[in-house]
Design a protein around this motif. Sequence first.
Motif, PDB file in Angstrom:
ATOM      1  N   UNK A 136      36.588 -24.780 -30.744  1.00  0.00           N
ATOM      2  CA  UNK A 136      35.454 -23.867 -30.790  1.00  0.00           C
ATOM      3  C   UNK A 136      34.689 -23.950 -29.480  1.00  0.00           C
ATOM      4  N   UNK A 137      34.415 -22.795 -28.908  1.00  0.00           N
ATOM      5  CA  UNK A 137      33.604 -22.738 -27.709  1.00  0.00           C
ATOM      6  C   UNK A 137      32.146 -22.476 -28.080  1.00  0.00           C
ATOM      7  N   UNK A 138      31.265 -22.936 -27.222  1.00  0.00           N
ATOM      8  CA  UNK A 138      29.846 -22.653 -27.385  1.00  0.00           C
ATOM      9  C   UNK A 138      29.168 -22.728 -26.026  1.00  0.00           C
ATOM     10  N   UNK A 139      27.928 -22.271 -25.984  1.00  0.00           N
ATOM     11  CA  UNK A 139      27.156 -22.385 -24.764  1.00  0.00           C
ATOM     12  C   UNK A 139      26.969 -21.106 -23.987  1.00  0.00           C
ATOM     13  N   UNK A 140      27.612 -20.048 -24.428  1.00  0.00           N
ATOM     14  CA  UNK A 140      27.448 -18.785 -23.721  1.00  0.00           C
ATOM     15  C   UNK A 140      26.060 -18.199 -23.932  1.00  0.00           C
ATOM     16  N   UNK A 141      25.763 -17.186 -23.160  1.00  0.00           N
ATOM     17  CA  UNK A 141      24.466 -16.531 -23.289  1.00  0.00           C
ATOM     18  C   UNK A 141      24.161 -15.689 -22.075  1.00  0.00           C
ATOM     19  N   UNK A 142      22.916 -15.298 -21.979  1.00  0.00           N
ATOM     20  CA  UNK A 142      22.452 -14.480 -20.860  1.00  0.00           C
ATOM     21  C   UNK A 142      21.862 -15.397 -19.783  1.00  0.00           C
ATOM     22  N   UNK A 143      22.296 -15.202 -18.569  1.00  0.00           N
ATOM     23  CA  UNK A 143      21.801 -16.017 -17.461  1.00  0.00           C
ATOM     24  C   UNK A 143      21.601 -15.112 -16.256  1.00  0.00           C
ATOM     25  N   UNK A 144      20.619 -15.434 -15.466  1.00  0.00           N
ATOM     26  CA  UNK A 144      20.353 -14.641 -14.270  1.00  0.00           C
ATOM     27  C   UNK A 144      21.298 -15.016 -13.139  1.00  0.00           C
ATOM     28  N   UNK A 145      21.549 -14.090 -12.255  1.00  0.00           N
ATOM     29  CA  UNK A 145      22.381 -14.428 -11.079  1.00  0.00           C
ATOM     30  C   UNK A 145      21.810 -15.634 -10.336  1.00  0.00           C
ATOM     31  N   UNK A 146      22.701 -16.525  -9.955  1.00  0.00           N
ATOM     32  CA  UNK A 146      22.279 -17.755  -9.297  1.00  0.00           C
ATOM     33  C   UNK A 146      21.991 -18.895 -10.255  1.00  0.00           C
ATOM     34  N   UNK A 147      21.963 -18.594 -11.532  1.00  0.00           N
ATOM     35  CA  UNK A 147      21.654 -19.604 -12.531  1.00  0.00           C
ATOM     36  C   UNK A 147      22.871 -20.416 -12.939  1.00  0.00           C
TER      37      UNK A 147
ATOM     38  N   UNK B  98      46.552 -30.393 -22.461  1.00  0.00           N
ATOM     39  CA  UNK B  98      45.983 -29.653 -21.336  1.00  0.00           C
ATOM     40  C   UNK B  98      44.999 -28.654 -21.917  1.00  0.00           C
ATOM     41  N   UNK B  99      43.802 -28.655 -21.370  1.00  0.00           N
ATOM     42  CA  UNK B  99      42.774 -27.697 -21.779  1.00  0.00           C
ATOM     43  C   UNK B  99      42.576 -26.700 -20.649  1.00  0.00           C
ATOM     44  N   UNK B 100      42.588 -25.460 -21.014  1.00  0.00           N
ATOM     45  CA  UNK B 100      42.375 -24.420 -20.022  1.00  0.00           C
ATOM     46  C   UNK B 100      41.219 -23.520 -20.397  1.00  0.00           C
ATOM     47  N   UNK B 101      40.437 -23.167 -19.414  1.00  0.00           N
ATOM     48  CA  UNK B 101      39.375 -22.181 -19.592  1.00  0.00           C
ATOM     49  C   UNK B 101      39.864 -20.848 -19.040  1.00  0.00           C
ATOM     50  N   UNK B 102      39.660 -19.821 -19.837  1.00  0.00           N
ATOM     51  CA  UNK B 102      40.030 -18.462 -19.478  1.00  0.00           C
ATOM     52  C   UNK B 102      38.785 -17.582 -19.584  1.00  0.00           C
TER      53      UNK B 102
ATOM     54  N   UNK C 286      33.960 -12.825 -21.677  1.00  0.00           N
ATOM     55  CA  UNK C 286      34.172 -13.758 -22.785  1.00  0.00           C
ATOM     56  C   UNK C 286      35.005 -14.925 -22.264  1.00  0.00           C
ATOM     57  N   UNK C 287      34.453 -16.104 -22.413  1.00  0.00           N
ATOM     58  CA  UNK C 287      35.127 -17.318 -21.953  1.00  0.00           C
ATOM     59  C   UNK C 287      35.762 -18.009 -23.150  1.00  0.00           C
ATOM     60  N   UNK C 288      37.029 -18.299 -22.996  1.00  0.00           N
ATOM     61  CA  UNK C 288      37.774 -18.943 -24.073  1.00  0.00           C
ATOM     62  C   UNK C 288      38.418 -20.215 -23.549  1.00  0.00           C
ATOM     63  N   UNK C 289      38.569 -21.169 -24.431  1.00  0.00           N
ATOM     64  CA  UNK C 289      39.361 -22.336 -24.067  1.00  0.00           C
ATOM     65  C   UNK C 289      40.602 -22.382 -24.933  1.00  0.00           C
ATOM     66  N   UNK C 290      41.611 -22.979 -24.383  1.00  0.00           N
ATOM     67  CA  UNK C 290      42.892 -23.091 -25.065  1.00  0.00           C
ATOM     68  C   UNK C 290      43.475 -24.461 -24.798  1.00  0.00           C
ATOM     69  N   UNK C 291      44.323 -24.901 -25.702  1.00  0.00           N
ATOM     70  CA  UNK C 291      44.915 -26.223 -25.590  1.00  0.00           C
ATOM     71  C   UNK C 291      46.416 -26.153 -25.837  1.00  0.00           C
TER      72      UNK C 291
ATOM     73  N   UNK D  31      37.720 -18.731 -30.245  1.00  0.00           N
ATOM     74  CA  UNK D  31      37.390 -17.301 -30.357  1.00  0.00           C
ATOM     75  C   UNK D  31      36.614 -16.801 -29.149  1.00  0.00           C
ATOM     76  N   UNK D  32      36.119 -17.725 -28.346  1.00  0.00           N
ATOM     77  CA  UNK D  32      35.437 -17.328 -27.129  1.00  0.00           C
ATOM     78  C   UNK D  32      33.929 -17.325 -27.262  1.00  0.00           C
ATOM     79  N   UNK D  33      33.288 -17.406 -26.125  1.00  0.00           N
ATOM     80  CA  UNK D  33      31.829 -17.331 -26.067  1.00  0.00           C
ATOM     81  C   UNK D  33      31.460 -16.379 -24.930  1.00  0.00           C
ATOM     82  N   UNK D  34      30.503 -15.518 -25.195  1.00  0.00           N
ATOM     83  CA  UNK D  34      30.159 -14.471 -24.238  1.00  0.00           C
ATOM     84  C   UNK D  34      29.161 -14.980 -23.210  1.00  0.00           C
ATOM     85  N   UNK D  35      29.479 -14.765 -21.966  1.00  0.00           N
ATOM     86  CA  UNK D  35      28.571 -15.069 -20.856  1.00  0.00           C
ATOM     87  C   UNK D  35      28.188 -13.750 -20.193  1.00  0.00           C
ATOM     88  N   UNK D  36      26.900 -13.525 -20.093  1.00  0.00           N
ATOM     89  CA  UNK D  36      26.405 -12.312 -19.446  1.00  0.00           C
ATOM     90  C   UNK D  36      25.496 -12.725 -18.303  1.00  0.00           C
TER      91      UNK D  36
END
Length: 128
Positions: A5-16, A33-37, A93-98, A120-125
């Motif tokens: 399960x991924x978590x931690x996504x959200x809205x962030x300002x440029x440079x943040x 092996x863990x990969x971020x996509x 959408x950032x997802x991790x896979x193993x 399932x992924x977590x959205x980063x904006x």
Amino acid sequence: QLHIVESGGGLVQPGGSLRLSCAASGFSLDNYVIGWWRQASGKERERVACMALSDGSLHYFESAKGRFTISRDNAKNTVYLQMDNVQPEDTGVYSCAAVYQSSEMLCPMWMTPTMTYWGKGTLVTVSS
């Protein structure tokens, strides 16, 4: 039941900054092996970074070099992706896979769509 399960996504300002988590349950990540996509709207999924937990070796793909850091917490069976100086093009959408590391092949070689477990992924904006 085995899943991640991924978590931690959200809205962030440029440079943040933002830290994403990839937590596994039902199995130990020790020999995986863990990969971020990530996948932006209307674009193909792309590789971001990976880590082989057997020896801690890691790799950053072009979009992540110099700005993102992958790390792990063995006690929490979790892998993190620290994202610094994020830019609007990092939105997606950032997802991790193993995948079980059955040979000493370096982690980028394991980063394929056929990795075994996917979150399932977590959205980063990234937007002002």
